[in-house]
Design a protein around this motif. Structure first.
Motif, PDB file in Angstrom:
ATOM      1  N   ASP A  42      41.552 -59.495  65.979  1.00 21.13           N
ATOM      2  CA  ASP A  42      41.485 -60.235  64.835  1.00 21.13           C
ATOM      3  C   ASP A  42      41.865 -59.706  63.813  1.00 21.13           C
ATOM      4  O   ASP A  42      41.886 -60.245  62.649  1.00 21.13           O
ATOM      5  N   GLY A  43      42.486 -58.334  63.705  1.00 21.95           N
ATOM      6  CA  GLY A  43      43.212 -57.632  62.426  1.00 21.95           C
ATOM      7  C   GLY A  43      42.295 -56.791  61.603  1.00 21.95           C
ATOM      8  O   GLY A  43      42.763 -56.080  60.786  1.00 21.95           O
ATOM      9  N   SER A  44      40.929 -56.891  62.101  1.00 19.96           N
ATOM     10  CA  SER A  44      40.006 -56.021  61.309  1.00 19.96           C
ATOM     11  C   SER A  44      40.045 -54.719  61.636  1.00 19.96           C
ATOM     12  O   SER A  44      40.227 -54.348  62.815  1.00 19.96           O
ATOM     13  N   ILE A  45      39.924 -53.861  60.693  1.00 23.17           N
ATOM     14  CA  ILE A  45      39.619 -52.279  60.760  1.00 23.17           C
ATOM     15  C   ILE A  45      38.531 -51.846  60.050  1.00 23.17           C
ATOM     16  O   ILE A  45      38.211 -51.853  59.039  1.00 23.17           O
ATOM     17  N   ALA A  46      37.802 -51.003  60.945  1.00 23.26           N
ATOM     18  CA  ALA A  46      36.737 -50.375  60.448  1.00 23.26           C
ATOM     19  C   ALA A  46      36.948 -49.434  59.131  1.00 23.26           C
ATOM     20  O   ALA A  46      37.981 -48.810  59.377  1.00 23.26           O
ATOM     21  N   THR A  47      36.064 -49.146  58.251  1.00 23.95           N
ATOM     22  CA  THR A  47      36.540 -48.172  57.031  1.00 23.95           C
ATOM     23  C   THR A  47      36.043 -46.744  57.470  1.00 23.95           C
ATOM     24  O   THR A  47      36.579 -45.817  56.747  1.00 23.95           O
ATOM     25  N   ASP A  48      35.016 -46.755  58.358  1.00 29.14           N
ATOM     26  CA  ASP A  48      34.713 -45.270  58.728  1.00 29.14           C
ATOM     27  C   ASP A  48      35.238 -44.606  59.918  1.00 29.14           C
ATOM     28  O   ASP A  48      35.792 -45.432  60.823  1.00 29.14           O
ATOM     29  N   PHE A  49      35.342 -43.350  60.051  1.00 25.01           N
ATOM     30  CA  PHE A  49      36.182 -42.747  61.293  1.00 25.01           C
ATOM     31  C   PHE A  49      35.549 -43.129  62.629  1.00 25.01           C
ATOM     32  O   PHE A  49      36.318 -43.562  63.359  1.00 25.01           O
ATOM     33  N   GLU A  50      33.988 -43.024  62.681  1.00 23.75           N
ATOM     34  CA  GLU A  50      33.914 -43.119  64.160  1.00 23.75           C
ATOM     35  C   GLU A  50      33.926 -44.783  64.418  1.00 23.75           C
ATOM     36  O   GLU A  50      34.134 -44.962  65.701  1.00 23.75           O
ATOM     37  N   GLY A  51      33.830 -45.897  63.527  1.00 26.05           N
ATOM     38  CA  GLY A  51      34.182 -47.030  63.656  1.00 26.05           C
ATOM     39  C   GLY A  51      35.555 -47.048  64.356  1.00 26.05           C
ATOM     40  O   GLY A  51      36.054 -47.931  65.281  1.00 26.05           O
ATOM     41  N   GLN A  52      36.436 -46.494  63.607  1.00 26.45           N
ATOM     42  CA  GLN A  52      37.916 -46.608  64.078  1.00 26.45           C
ATOM     43  C   GLN A  52      38.232 -46.031  65.313  1.00 26.45           C
ATOM     44  O   GLN A  52      38.881 -46.443  66.169  1.00 26.45           O
ATOM     45  N   ALA A  53      37.445 -44.803  65.604  1.00 25.53           N
ATOM     46  CA  ALA A  53      37.669 -44.130  66.986  1.00 25.53           C
ATOM     47  C   ALA A  53      37.033 -44.947  68.093  1.00 25.53           C
ATOM     48  O   ALA A  53      38.001 -45.131  69.072  1.00 25.53           O
ATOM     49  N   ARG A  54      36.055 -45.652  67.732  1.00 23.08           N
ATOM     50  CA  ARG A  54      35.629 -46.421  68.883  1.00 23.08           C
ATOM     51  C   ARG A  54      36.561 -47.595  69.150  1.00 23.08           C
ATOM     52  O   ARG A  54      36.888 -48.029  70.442  1.00 23.08           O
ATOM     53  N   GLN A  55      37.091 -48.344  68.119  1.00 22.31           N
ATOM     54  CA  GLN A  55      38.004 -49.401  68.274  1.00 22.31           C
ATOM     55  C   GLN A  55      39.092 -48.913  68.933  1.00 22.31           C
ATOM     56  O   GLN A  55      39.713 -49.380  69.839  1.00 22.31           O
TER      57      GLN A  55
END
Length: 127
Positions: A42-55
């Motif tokens: 959906d184009g969203s990007i987490a702002t925290d590192f762990e959230g980004q890594a999981r994505q």
């Protein structure tokens, strides 16, 4: 998938759950997974590192699944981090995702194409 791990005694121990070498049997299919970024469908990007890594790992799993493979088929993973301070969090998420799976692994500190991406991961899988 048939693979052999290579960790010679003449090389320092593989630290952090990886293998120095991973050899696959002849005649297997190869999948090269392009560098995956931390952006959801959906184009969203987490702002925290762990959230980004999981994505990023979810994106890798989706590409593998589309090719009829799973994380068990991974043989090589290259991770690009934007900050050396991310190493512990990266290791934590990677270990949660990969569990006991051993792959050839490289982690580098580099600049990503977009400043909001805190990491990018590319992979090679065989089946």
């Amino acid at each position: 998938m048939k693979k052999s791990l290579h960790n010679p005694a003449s090389v320092g121990a593989a630290v952090g759950g990886y293998t120095h070498g991973c050899q696959v049997a002849e005649g297997q299919r190869i999948l090269f997974v392009s560098g995956q970024i931390p952006e959801a469908a959906d184009g969203s990007i987490a702002t925290d590192f762990e959230g980004q890594a999981r994505q990023v790992w979810r994106n890798i799993e989706a590409v593998l699944q589309d090719a009829g493979m799973t994380l068990d088929n991974l043989v090589k993973v290259t991770t690009f981090l934007t900050d050396r301070e991310q190493v512990p969090a990266n290791r934590k998420v990677r270990n949660e995702v990969l569990g006991d799976r051993k792959v050839a692994l490289t982690v580098m500190v580099a600049t990503t194409l977009e400043a909001r991406w805190l990491l990018e991961i590319e992979a090679i899988a065989m089946a």
